[in-house]
Write a protein that holds these residues in place. Structure first.
Motif, mmCIF file in Angstrom:
data_model
loop_
_atom_site.group_PDB
_atom_site.id
_atom_site.type_symbol
_atom_site.label_atom_id
_atom_site.label_comp_id
_atom_site.label_asym_id
_atom_site.label_seq_id
_atom_site.Cartn_x
_atom_site.Cartn_y
_atom_site.Cartn_z
ATOM 1 N N LEU A 119 -49.081 20.023 13.782
ATOM 2 C CA LEU A 119 -48.892 20.153 15.229
ATOM 3 C C LEU A 119 -49.691 19.113 15.998
ATOM 4 N N THR A 120 -50.850 18.708 15.458
ATOM 5 C CA THR A 120 -51.612 17.627 16.091
ATOM 6 C C THR A 120 -50.810 16.339 16.082
ATOM 7 N N ALA A 121 -50.212 16.027 14.938
ATOM 8 C CA ALA A 121 -49.423 14.797 14.831
ATOM 9 C C ALA A 121 -48.248 14.821 15.797
ATOM 10 N N ALA A 122 -47.537 15.956 15.864
ATOM 11 C CA ALA A 122 -46.369 16.054 16.744
ATOM 12 C C ALA A 122 -46.767 16.032 18.212
ATOM 13 N N THR A 123 -47.777 16.838 18.577
ATOM 14 C CA THR A 123 -48.186 16.946 19.981
ATOM 15 C C THR A 123 -48.797 15.650 20.489
ATOM 16 N N VAL B 17 -38.133 11.659 22.700
ATOM 17 C CA VAL B 17 -38.207 12.202 21.338
ATOM 18 C C VAL B 17 -37.813 11.141 20.322
ATOM 19 N N SER B 18 -36.778 10.358 20.622
ATOM 20 C CA SER B 18 -36.327 9.313 19.693
ATOM 21 C C SER B 18 -37.409 8.262 19.481
ATOM 22 N N VAL B 19 -38.038 7.833 20.575
ATOM 23 C CA VAL B 19 -39.115 6.832 20.467
ATOM 24 C C VAL B 19 -40.298 7.419 19.698
ATOM 25 N N THR B 20 -40.612 8.686 19.960
ATOM 26 C CA THR B 20 -41.729 9.332 19.260
ATOM 27 C C THR B 20 -41.468 9.408 17.764
ATOM 28 N N VAL B 21 -40.255 9.779 17.392
ATOM 29 C CA VAL B 21 -39.900 9.833 15.962
ATOM 30 C C VAL B 21 -40.037 8.448 15.340
ATOM 31 N N ALA B 22 -39.584 7.418 16.049
ATOM 32 C CA ALA B 22 -39.701 6.049 15.534
ATOM 33 C C ALA B 22 -41.163 5.656 15.341
ATOM 34 N N VAL B 23 -42.016 6.043 16.308
ATOM 35 C CA VAL B 23 -43.451 5.736 16.201
ATOM 36 C C VAL B 23 -44.064 6.446 14.999
ATOM 37 N N MET B 24 -43.704 7.706 14.784
ATOM 38 C CA MET B 24 -44.265 8.453 13.657
ATOM 39 C C MET B 24 -43.780 7.892 12.323
ATOM 40 N N ILE B 25 -42.529 7.466 12.281
ATOM 41 C CA ILE B 25 -42.039 6.813 11.058
ATOM 42 C C ILE B 25 -42.827 5.533 10.800
ATOM 43 N N VAL C 207 -40.713 19.300 13.072
ATOM 44 C CA VAL C 207 -41.179 20.248 14.093
ATOM 45 C C VAL C 207 -40.882 19.710 15.487
ATOM 46 N N LEU C 208 -41.148 18.424 15.685
ATOM 47 C CA LEU C 208 -40.919 17.790 16.984
ATOM 48 C C LEU C 208 -39.444 17.871 17.385
ATOM 49 N N ILE C 209 -38.571 17.585 16.450
ATOM 50 C CA ILE C 209 -37.133 17.644 16.729
ATOM 51 C C ILE C 209 -36.693 19.081 16.982
ATOM 52 N N ALA C 210 -37.264 20.018 16.219
ATOM 53 C CA ALA C 210 -36.868 21.426 16.352
ATOM 54 C C ALA C 210 -37.165 21.982 17.741
ATOM 55 N N VAL C 211 -38.274 21.539 18.356
ATOM 56 C CA VAL C 211 -38.631 22.042 19.697
ATOM 57 C C VAL C 211 -38.179 21.081 20.786
#
Length: 671
Positions: A116-120, A143-151, A361-365
């Protein structure tokens, strides 16, 4: 007195080597503060908006209130850091204080927190960029940019680009200075009566009931998430750990205490309409800077907050994959998690899990920061509560040992040197007798038990013990409150923990069926004197002799007296430099010791011996007499071939036993 000189020289050499190593690769108080503040200091960027959704204008009050519990918690984590220098935090302390399975539960709790720390943190970082990049505002794009950053963060960890404490220092200083700049600009526009008027308005129209008080207090712990990272820095922390961790956490308490409560109060009371707006509440601190300090400060805060939040997300990914590795090495998770890719040598499977689960988790919420904030409660406070309880147990054992151990008597300088009974002569050994070491000259490592007994006799230790119990009660109440008030957090965190423990049980059972009985975590120190115990001394490089000792211990086991299997591994030089957030356990890196204990556990289970303990010491086997002096066993088992371990052991009598693996000496003593 030759042996005393050798022991003292060994200590000096070790200390000198340690200083040389520390200057090049370990962290002092300032860098430790930076790493922790770069994690915990990011909470202020999303906590005010999340808290406002549930407690409105009382958000600042509850953060102020929780600050006192945070200070008590910091005292405990400082002790965890120096008592468990191998790192691991809740995983290590729960496993050694309670049971290896509690260590696994703690691992699941902290994994929920890291996910949750990583997602938040990552979605919050992108939200702050939206302050001056408007096209990031739509939820789908954010959300799309955040997912790209986490990848991208996952790829960087796969490549092996490690996190730097010096980069953390720069980020932490910039963030702290930015926070102070916001406070300065706001207070230059507010008169003292206006400020006190804000405090009065904080309670106006917000009546406090007992249930709302508990809910607000429990929810405000979100403002202090990240404290657990100090315990993960132990392997790379400069010695002495106690002093370094104490100074670092003092700096953390001061910097967080000055900024977080005030920024939460000012942002929620001065910008209530923005705090209530879900689209703006995730950028609240930057808006506060812009309204009172201008556009330049607003953009600067947005940039620094975004960078630090993404950095915190990466720290969480690193922490998560190291916990995955530790749980796998403890035989709770599949060995596949330990696999490293041939190209970069990094643990790609654990990195993929640590990155992929937060993305899911990020995508789910759908990137909803308020939902993510509510989900935080289970893992964060669960890990805090289990750590606190475990430390209380460790401290209680020290108090118990202090009560049962007489104070050391002052040595008589005129007394003649006492020589031990010649065990070697009784066993027809050609070795010369040696002078017994006194407790004052215990070698490094074995001094831990003696020093902790001395500390437990002090008044401060007793006060600290009482404060620790109070901390445990406070944290447990907060956790229990959130379990009821935040059902989504309970469902998600509890689901992850149950699923993880089910997998741990399956993997553990599968290893047993394969004949590899896991002994995942062992004590690294002698916790207390056990006058009725059987002490079985094991050493590296002697598999047959160890087998003989284990078999003899099991053959003579009973329900009343515990068996202590003590493996004395000797000092080993680490070939690689410890990395930040890495969990370093010498036992888990010692396949010979793990195999020895595994075979011992297999025999113990077949014989249904109920009371046994496994202790791993990084001491030379020749120091077995020191273990004997600390434990006070009734029966000490040593292979006859290893008679060099027997000097300075003074039994009442010796009995021999012949096993299929060799001859074992029973050194019997009535204390």
């Amino acid at each position: 007195m030759a042996q005393e000189s050798v022991a003292q020289n060994t200590q000096a050499v070790t200390h000198d080597h340690g200083d040389e190593h520390e200057s090049g690769s370990t962290l002092g108080p300032l860098l430790c503060w930076a790493v922790v503040f770069a994690d915990i200091g990011t909470s202020v960027y999303y906590t005010p908006g999340i808290l406002y959704q549930t407690v409105q204008g009382l958000a600042g009050f509850f953060v102020f209130l929780t600050l006192f519990a945070f200070i008590l918690l910091a005292l405990k984590y400082a002790e965890v850091t120096h008592r468990f220098p191998q790192g691991g935090g809740v995983v290590t302390v729960a496993a050694q204080a309670l049971n290896p399975w509690f260590g696994a539960v703690g691992g699941m709790f902290i994994l929920v927190d890291y996910f949750l720390t990583a997602a938040t943190s990552s979605i919050s970082g992108i939200a702050y960029l939206g302050v001056f990049i408007p096209w990031l505002a739509p939820t789908f794009i954010a959300v799309s940019v955040t997912v790209a950053v986490m990848i991208l963060l996952g790829i960087l960890n796969w490549i092996g680009i490690s996190e730097s404490a010096k980069v953390s220092l720069v980020g932490a200083i910039v963030a702290f200075v930015s926070d102070l700049a916001i406070l300065f600009t706001v207070f230059t526009h507010l008169s003292l009566p206006e400020f006190f008027g804000l405090i009065h308005s904080m309670f106006a129209g917000h009546p406090l009931t007992f249930s709302s008080f508990l809910a607000g207090f429990a929810g405000a712990f979100l403002a202090f998430s990240g404290l657990e990272s100090i315990s993960q820095l132990s392997p790379v922390m400069r010695r002495p750990h106690k002093r370094v961790a104490g100074i670092a956490l003092l700096l953390v308490v001061i910097t967080v205490g000055v900024t977080s409560p005030l920024l939460t109060m000012l942002s929620t009371l001065l910008l209530p309409s923005m705090a209530a707006n879900p689209d703006q509440s995730s950028q609240l601190i930057s808006h506060l800077a812009g309204i009172w300090g201008g556009r330049v400060l607003e953009i600067e805060v947005a940039i620094s907050a975004s960078a630090l939040l993404i950095f915190a997300s990466n720290t969480a990914i690193i922490g998560a994959y190291h916990v995955f590795i530790a749980l796998s090495r403890m035989d709770f998770l599949p060995a596949a998690i330990l696999k490293r890719n041939k190209l970069r040598g990094t643990p790609h499977i654990s990195i993929a899990l640590a990155t992929g689960i937060p993305i899911a988790v990020l995508i789910a919420v759908n990137g909803n920061i308020n939902i993510l904030g509510d989900m935080y409660a289970f893992g964060l406070l669960g890990a805090f509560a289990l750590t606190c309880l475990s430390m209380d147990i460790v401290r209680y054992r020290d108090l118990k040992r202090a009560r049962n151990t007489p104070p050391p008597s002052k040595p008589d300088p005129n007394a003649e040197t006492h020589r031990a009974v010649e065990v070697h002569d009784l066993m027809k050994s050609n070795l010369q007798p040696a002078v017994a070491l006194s407790k004052d000259s215990q070698p490094i490592g074995l001094t831990a038990a003696v020093n902790e007994v001395d500390e437990a006799r002090s008044l401060w230790f007793k006060i600290n013990f009482g404060l620790g119990i109070l901390t445990t009660v406070i944290i447990t109440i907060a956790w229990a409150t959130n379990l009821v008030n935040k059902p989504l957090a309970t469902a998600f965190g509890g689901g992850v923990a149950v699923l993880g423990m089910a997998l741990a049980y399956y993997n553990y059972s599968r290893r047993q069926k394969q004949g590899m009985v896991p002994v995942p975590v062992v004590l690294t120190r002698l916790m207390e004197s056990r006058a009725g115990a059987t002490l079985a001394i094991l050493s590296p490089g002697h598999p047959h002799q160890n087998g003989a000792v284990v078999r003899a211990a099991v053959n003579n086991a009973d329900d009343q007296h515990p068996i202590l299997f003590v493996y004395m591994a000797g000092k080993k030089q680490r070939t690689t430099t410890p990395q930040m957030m890495e969990i370093i356990d010498p036992y888990l890196d010692d396949p010979e010791a793990k195999e020895t204990f595994s075979k011992a556990e297999g025999l113990v289970l077949k014989a249904k011996v109920p009371n046994r303990h496994y202790i791993y010491l990084q001491e030379d086997p020749s120091l077995a007499p020191q273990v004997w002096q600390l434990v006070h066993p009734r029966d000490t088992l040593i292979a006859v071939e290893n008679d060099d371990q027997l000097k300075d052991i003074n039994p009442d009598r010796i009995r021999y036993e012949l096993t299929p693996d060799g001859k074992v000496a029973h050194l019997l003593k009535r204390w």
